[in-house]
Design a protein around this motif. Structure first.
Motif, PDB file in Angstrom:
ATOM      1  N   GLN A  20       4.227 -10.182  -8.894  1.00  0.00           N
ATOM      2  CA  GLN A  20       4.425  -9.641  -6.983  1.00  0.00           C
ATOM      3  C   GLN A  20       3.309  -9.884  -5.946  1.00  0.00           C
ATOM      4  N   TYR A  21       2.457  -8.615  -7.141  1.00  0.00           N
ATOM      5  CA  TYR A  21       0.964  -8.900  -6.537  1.00  0.00           C
ATOM      6  C   TYR A  21       0.042  -9.675  -6.058  1.00  0.00           C
ATOM      7  N   LEU A  30      12.031 -11.044  -5.546  1.00  0.00           N
ATOM      8  CA  LEU A  30      11.092 -11.150  -7.202  1.00  0.00           C
ATOM      9  C   LEU A  30      10.757  -9.059  -7.344  1.00  0.00           C
ATOM     10  N   ALA A  31      10.316  -8.739  -6.128  1.00  0.00           N
ATOM     11  CA  ALA A  31       9.827  -7.339  -6.534  1.00  0.00           C
ATOM     12  C   ALA A  31      11.581  -6.798  -5.922  1.00  0.00           C
ATOM     13  N   ALA A  32      12.067  -7.085  -5.335  1.00  0.00           N
ATOM     14  CA  ALA A  32      13.580  -6.507  -5.740  1.00  0.00           C
ATOM     15  C   ALA A  32      14.492  -6.492  -7.219  1.00  0.00           C
ATOM     16  N   LEU A  33      13.891  -7.286  -8.399  1.00  0.00           N
ATOM     17  CA  LEU A  33      14.345  -7.501  -9.522  1.00  0.00           C
ATOM     18  C   LEU A  33      13.274  -6.774 -10.336  1.00  0.00           C
ATOM     19  N   VAL A  34      11.711  -6.827 -10.483  1.00  0.00           N
ATOM     20  CA  VAL A  34      11.059  -5.732 -11.009  1.00  0.00           C
ATOM     21  C   VAL A  34      11.916  -4.162 -11.301  1.00  0.00           C
ATOM     22  N   GLU A  35      11.772  -3.635  -9.823  1.00  0.00           N
ATOM     23  CA  GLU A  35      12.793  -2.384  -8.983  1.00  0.00           C
ATOM     24  C   GLU A  35      13.287  -2.104 -10.455  1.00  0.00           C
ATOM     25  N   ALA A  36      14.383  -2.900  -9.772  1.00  0.00           N
ATOM     26  CA  ALA A  36      16.146  -2.639 -10.399  1.00  0.00           C
ATOM     27  C   ALA A  36      16.177  -2.605 -12.117  1.00  0.00           C
ATOM     28  N   LYS A  37      15.222  -3.674 -12.733  1.00  0.00           N
ATOM     29  CA  LYS A  37      14.824  -3.142 -13.667  1.00  0.00           C
ATOM     30  C   LYS A  37      14.313  -1.708 -14.242  1.00  0.00           C
ATOM     31  N   ARG A  38      12.622  -1.352 -13.474  1.00  0.00           N
ATOM     32  CA  ARG A  38      12.644   0.546 -13.808  1.00  0.00           C
ATOM     33  C   ARG A  38      13.779   0.872 -13.431  1.00  0.00           C
ATOM     34  N   LEU A  39      14.309   0.282 -12.301  1.00  0.00           N
ATOM     35  CA  LEU A  39      15.396   1.858 -12.842  1.00  0.00           C
ATOM     36  C   LEU A  39      16.951   1.771 -13.450  1.00  0.00           C
ATOM     37  N   ARG A  40      17.253   0.833 -14.122  1.00  0.00           N
ATOM     38  CA  ARG A  40      17.778   0.273 -15.141  1.00  0.00           C
ATOM     39  C   ARG A  40      17.549   1.400 -16.587  1.00  0.00           C
ATOM     40  N   ILE A  41      15.868   0.684 -16.312  1.00  0.00           N
ATOM     41  CA  ILE A  41      15.829   1.088 -17.997  1.00  0.00           C
ATOM     42  C   ILE A  41      14.807   2.949 -17.768  1.00  0.00           C
ATOM     43  N   ALA A  42      14.984   3.349 -16.403  1.00  0.00           N
ATOM     44  CA  ALA A  42      14.850   4.369 -15.890  1.00  0.00           C
ATOM     45  C   ALA A  42      16.263   5.534 -16.328  1.00  0.00           C
ATOM     46  N   GLU A  43      17.290   4.857 -15.963  1.00  0.00           N
ATOM     47  CA  GLU A  43      19.148   5.083 -16.367  1.00  0.00           C
ATOM     48  C   GLU A  43      18.901   5.533 -17.789  1.00  0.00           C
ATOM     49  N   GLU A  44      18.701   4.368 -18.753  1.00  0.00           N
ATOM     50  CA  GLU A  44      18.706   4.144 -19.753  1.00  0.00           C
ATOM     51  C   GLU A  44      18.240   4.976 -21.005  1.00  0.00           C
ATOM     52  N   HIS A  45      16.890   5.405 -20.260  1.00  0.00           N
ATOM     53  CA  HIS A  45      16.418   6.553 -21.443  1.00  0.00           C
ATOM     54  C   HIS A  45      16.305   7.527 -20.794  1.00  0.00           C
ATOM     55  N   GLY A  46      17.720   7.995 -20.350  1.00  0.00           N
ATOM     56  CA  GLY A  46      18.076   9.159 -19.287  1.00  0.00           C
ATOM     57  C   GLY A  46      17.047   9.803 -18.421  1.00  0.00           C
ATOM     58  N   LEU A  47      16.289   9.215 -17.617  1.00  0.00           N
ATOM     59  CA  LEU A  47      15.416   9.739 -16.469  1.00  0.00           C
ATOM     60  C   LEU A  47      15.240  10.134 -15.772  1.00  0.00           C
ATOM     61  N   THR A  58       0.598  -1.058  -0.147  1.00  0.00           N
ATOM     62  CA  THR A  58      -0.372   0.078   0.116  1.00  0.00           C
ATOM     63  C   THR A  58       0.929   1.161  -0.112  1.00  0.00           C
ATOM     64  N   THR A  59       1.975   1.087  -0.101  1.00  0.00           N
ATOM     65  CA  THR A  59       3.000   2.452  -0.016  1.00  0.00           C
ATOM     66  C   THR A  59       4.069   2.510  -0.983  1.00  0.00           C
ATOM     67  N   PHE A  60       5.570   1.335  -0.965  1.00  0.00           N
ATOM     68  CA  PHE A  60       6.132   1.538  -2.552  1.00  0.00           C
ATOM     69  C   PHE A  60       5.735   1.361  -3.652  1.00  0.00           C
ATOM     70  N   PHE A  61       4.869   0.198  -3.114  1.00  0.00           N
ATOM     71  CA  PHE A  61       4.339  -0.802  -4.614  1.00  0.00           C
ATOM     72  C   PHE A  61       3.732   0.345  -5.205  1.00  0.00           C
ATOM     73  N   THR A  62       3.089   1.097  -4.294  1.00  0.00           N
ATOM     74  CA  THR A  62       1.441   2.310  -5.556  1.00  0.00           C
ATOM     75  C   THR A  62       2.255   3.067  -5.697  1.00  0.00           C
ATOM     76  N   LYS A  63       3.066   3.719  -4.640  1.00  0.00           N
ATOM     77  CA  LYS A  63       4.599   4.807  -5.234  1.00  0.00           C
ATOM     78  C   LYS A  63       5.131   4.619  -6.830  1.00  0.00           C
ATOM     79  N   GLN A  64       5.840   3.801  -6.805  1.00  0.00           N
ATOM     80  CA  GLN A  64       5.860   2.843  -8.058  1.00  0.00           C
ATOM     81  C   GLN A  64       5.289   2.717  -8.952  1.00  0.00           C
ATOM     82  N   GLY A  65       3.953   2.368  -9.169  1.00  0.00           N
ATOM     83  CA  GLY A  65       3.282   2.168 -10.859  1.00  0.00           C
ATOM     84  C   GLY A  65       2.793   3.747 -10.987  1.00  0.00           C
TER      85      GLY A  65
END
Length: 542
Positions: free
Chosen positions: A433-434, A398-415, A321-328
């Motif tokens: 994960q849900y 699983l949640a850690a791996l998905v978030e690491a992927k999100r951060l990697r894509i953000a870096e690759e696209h200069g975001l 109800t906190t970080f999962f939602t904010k990541q979304g």
């Protein structure tokens, strides 16, 4: 009160329950699945109301109330922890003084008052937003904030009295002395969770949409109406219920526990294995009673290590109800062309997962488990809880791996320094994960509820369920403490906190790895404790 002769002749009676008139409850006219389904309906309405407030609360705090992500997360965890811990107090009031039925009534009125005031505070915030457009203050006033949090915690108080008593009252509709009804009671906990998950899913889909696309006042008002309807259903069906026999004050379990210390003070030697008191005289009714008191006290003491390890393993629950939602919020939320979902709507996946998992557990898993173990319950309650712990640790990985992927894509696209930009990763990556959370609930959460209800003395069953709920509540406080400490430590000296408001510079994935380790350690300790645990009831001995 005398039992009408025709009642005694026509039907079997439940030994420890009475009907609404105060006479022994008949099995054919009270209780069972008929009454249980009505009580389940009450819980569906209550969960619809509670989740309608809780699931999107962090969005309200970081949006209309203007709080930072870390502050909002701590506030959500603190409120959730309070709401999940207060059932201990509500259960105490019910078991020792008012009884479950009257406690549910009183708690419902407090609940409705809190939801009504919450709706009013949101209306004031909307009015303040209109003033902002005219150049006034950017945040709600101090008094509006006070009203909001007062209302929010009033909801927590109402929930604290309602939650443990309704579930215990529902389980009370089954006679524990009847083998068929006892097995049905085990199924009750599964179908209870199945039904309330339907209410949760509906709340997330409807209420979150209203909060995100209409306004927050209506988004809080709908849960208030749901709670009013739940109270109406509860009162409508009161004549079908089974009520625990006797006045709560007359059977106050805490008075019995006090007698243990009186016996010890008199230097009586208690033979706990034989249930006898050796004081130079033959065993009396009083000594047998003291022996039973000590056994009940020991049963409660044996629950404490299980409760502590369960609490630690539930810390990951606080994140959805906190970080999962904010990541979304940061990712591409289009599920169909032209259709974008609010991030909190993903919580409905948990409920959907439960709706699928419970029938599979009841109709597939349990029959197979019974064939293998030759036990009527398939697996023990502790085995069920342990399986949920293992799944919870894996889910954090699983949640850690998905978030690491999100951060990697953000870096690759200069975001990295563009927190308002959409990271080009689909929200579908978060769905597994849900789904896992729903399966974990069916094992760990439902297993813990049945365990703590079953393993306490009859008079303490509301408190037993409150034990289970308080583990969840304290896990929220522990999560909030971890966030506060880690936020301070990683953000000191101008560094990027793991919980930076700009999630592209945060490292929530590190936090998830930490929680995976915590849960794994908790499971190992739980495994050691559970192997030594002796079930209170003979038919549950491993």
């Amino acid at each position: 009160m005398a039992i009408p002769e025709e009642v005694a002749l026509l039907e079997d009676l439940v030994s420890d329950s009475v009907d609404y008139r105060g006479i022994p409850a008949g099995k054919s006219s009270t209780g069972g699945w008929r009454s249980a389904w009505f009580i389940i309906g009450v819980e569906v309405g209550e969960r619809f109301a509670y989740v309608g407030i809780a699931c999107n609360l962090i969005t309200y705090l970081t949006g209309p109330l203007g709080q930072s992500t870390a502050t909002a997360a701590v506030n959500v965890n603190t409120w959730s922890g309070t709401a999940s811990t207060l059932p201990v107090l509500g259960a105490f009031v019910a078991d020792a003084y008012l009884g479950r039925y009257r406690t549910i009534l009183g708690a419902s009125f407090i609940y409705i008052l809190g939801l009504g005031l919450l709706t009013f505070s949101a209306s004031l915030t909307i009015m303040g937003s209109s003033e902002q457009r005219n150049g006034d203050s950017a945040k709600p006033s101090f008094l509006v904030n006070v009203l909001f949090f007062f209302s929010l915690y009033l909801v927590a108080v109402g929930q604290g009295g309602h939650k443990p008593c309704v579930q215990a009252f529902g389980a009370d509709q089954f006679d524990s002395q009847d083998p068929k009804e006892r097995i049905a009671r085990g199924s009750f906990f599964n179908w209870w969770f199945f039904s309330l998950s339907a209410g949760i899913a509906l709340s997330i889909i409807v209420v979150v949409y209203v909060q995100s696309n209409v306004n927050w006042a209506l988004g809080f008002g709908i849960p208030c109406l749901s709670m009013v309807m739940a109270l109406a259903i509860f009162l409508l069906c009161r004549k079908t219920y089974r009520y625990p026999k006797g006045n709560p004050q007359e059977r106050n379990p805490f008075a019995r526990i006090r007698r243990v210390f009186v016996a010890a003070f008199k230097n009586r030697r208690l033979d706990l294995d034989q249930g006898q008191v050796e004081d130079g005289q033959s065993q009396t009714c009083e000594s047998r009673l003291v022996g039973r008191d000590v056994e009940d006290a020991k049963a409660l003491a044996r629950l404490i290590p299980i409760w502590i390890t369960t609490m630690v393993s539930m810390v990951p629950y606080a994140q959805y109800t906190t970080f999962f939602t904010k990541q979304g919020v940061t990712v591409d939320r289009k599920i169909l062309p032209g259709l974008e979902i609010p991030p909190a709507s993903l919580l409905s996946v948990i409920a959907i997962s439960v709706l699928v998992s419970v029938p599979i557990y009841e109709r597939v898993f349990l029959p197979i488990a019974r064939l293998i173990t030759k036990r009527p319950f398939g697996i023990t309650m502790l085995q069920r809880i342990g399986a949920g712990m293992v799944l919870s640790s894996l889910n954090m990985v699983l949640a850690a791996l998905v978030e690491a992927k999100r951060l990697r894509i953000a870096e690759e696209h200069g975001l990295i320094d563009k927190p308002d930009a959409t990271v080009p990763i689909s929200i579908w990556w978060f769905v597994p994960q849900y789904l896992f959370l729903g399966i974990i609930d069916v094992f760990s959460l439902v297993g813990a509820q049945e365990f703590f209800y079953d393993q306490v003395p009859t008079e303490l069953r509301s408190i037993g369920l409150a034990f289970s709920l308080s583990a969840m509540g304290l896990s929220n406080f522990l999560s909030g403490l971890l966030i506060t400490v880690i936020d301070w430590y990683t953000g000191r000296d101008g560094g990027d906190s793991w919980f930076n408001t700009n999630l592209n510079r945060a490292h929530v994935d590190y936090f998830y790895w930490l929680l995976a380790g915590f849960t794994a350690v908790a499971f190992l300790v739980f495994l050691f404790i559970s192997k030594k645990y002796v079930y209170r009831r003979v038919d549950q001995v491993v």
